[in-house]
Scaffold this motif. Structure first.
Motif, mmCIF file in Angstrom:
data_model
loop_
_atom_site.group_PDB
_atom_site.id
_atom_site.type_symbol
_atom_site.label_atom_id
_atom_site.label_comp_id
_atom_site.label_asym_id
_atom_site.label_seq_id
_atom_site.Cartn_x
_atom_site.Cartn_y
_atom_site.Cartn_z
ATOM 1 N N GLN A 1 0.522 -0.719 -0.115
ATOM 2 C CA GLN A 1 -0.226 0.322 -0.313
ATOM 3 C C GLN A 1 0.207 1.022 -0.208
ATOM 4 O O GLN A 1 0.184 2.199 -0.189
ATOM 5 C CB GLN A 1 -1.469 0.130 0.988
ATOM 6 C CG GLN A 1 -1.259 -1.110 1.029
ATOM 7 C CD GLN A 1 -2.875 -1.275 -0.164
ATOM 8 O OE1 GLN A 1 -3.306 -0.489 -0.265
ATOM 9 N NE2 GLN A 1 -2.744 -2.597 -0.963
ATOM 10 N N ASP B 1 0.420 3.353 -2.789
ATOM 11 C CA ASP B 1 -1.135 4.401 -3.433
ATOM 12 C C ASP B 1 -0.874 5.475 -2.693
ATOM 13 O O ASP B 1 -1.594 6.052 -2.719
ATOM 14 C CB ASP B 1 -1.983 2.910 -2.865
ATOM 15 C CG ASP B 1 -1.827 2.137 -4.458
ATOM 16 O OD1 ASP B 1 -1.527 2.154 -4.945
ATOM 17 O OD2 ASP B 1 -2.118 1.193 -3.931
ATOM 18 N N ASP C 1 0.650 8.066 -3.931
ATOM 19 C CA ASP C 1 -0.002 8.756 -5.112
ATOM 20 C C ASP C 1 -1.335 9.423 -4.512
ATOM 21 O O ASP C 1 -1.154 10.414 -5.590
ATOM 22 C CB ASP C 1 -0.137 8.007 -5.806
ATOM 23 C CG ASP C 1 0.800 6.972 -6.409
ATOM 24 O OD1 ASP C 1 2.056 7.577 -6.810
ATOM 25 O OD2 ASP C 1 0.686 5.850 -7.173
ATOM 26 N N GLY C 2 -1.343 8.792 -3.647
ATOM 27 C CA GLY C 2 -3.031 10.222 -2.420
ATOM 28 C C GLY C 2 -2.375 11.217 -2.456
ATOM 29 O O GLY C 2 -4.148 11.763 -1.080
#
Length: 167
Positions: free
Chosen positions: A55, A58, A61-62
């Motif tokens: 994770q 992610d 990127d979030g």
């Protein structure tokens, strides 16, 4: 026998998995990325048995755009600090490709110096998030509802910190 509908009192739902501590119970956990002061930038809810390293990208990127200086909004950190759970060649390569310097302890090396000071921010952030009892024990079957409560809790934490500093 037809499929049984879940009862309101039963736990579970999307993003739940076997607990690493007690396999007969299902659970979920929060993956956080935050700044150096503990302000949460992005949260993911995953099953309890999901490996943290899967994770990490992610979470990076979030991160939403952060305004402040003139010009394009800032979208990524300069450095990413992580413990040994995030050490892998793939993650290091992706972070390097995104121009982020990884400060991650190697699997075979001792921990980063001063782990107490750095780890305190991590533990404090999770403690503040889980002071909301509804997040510590997940009862919502729908992940959308749980994520809404997580976002609300993060907003309340940020608002409280801003109120304390007088900004």
């Amino acid at each position: 026998m037809r499929g049984r509908l879940p009862r309101a009192r039963e736990r579970g739902g999307a993003a739940t998995g076997p607990s690493p501590v007690d396999r007969r119970k299902t659970g979920s956990k929060h993956q956080l990325i935050y700044d150096g002061k503990g302000t949460t930038l992005h949260v993911l809810t995953t099953a309890a048995n999901v490996n943290d390293i899967t994770q990490s990208l992610d979470l990076v990127d979030g991160i939403p755009p952060v305004a402040g200086r003139t010009g394009r909004p800032w979208r990524r950190p300069e450095y990413l600090l992580g413990d040994k759970a995030y050490d892998s060649k793939a993650v290091r390569g992706e972070l390097q490709r995104r121009c982020i310097q990884a400060v991650i302890s190697r699997e075979s090396a001792p921990n980063i110096k001063g782990p107490g000071e750095l780890r305190y921010v991590v533990e404090q952030t999770f403690a503040l998030l889980h002071q909301f009892k509804r997040l510590a024990d997940r009862w919502e079957r729908r992940i959308e509802l749980h994520d809404a409560f997580v976002s609300l809790a993060c907003s309340l934490i940020c608002w409280t910190r801003l109120k304390k500093t007088g900004s």
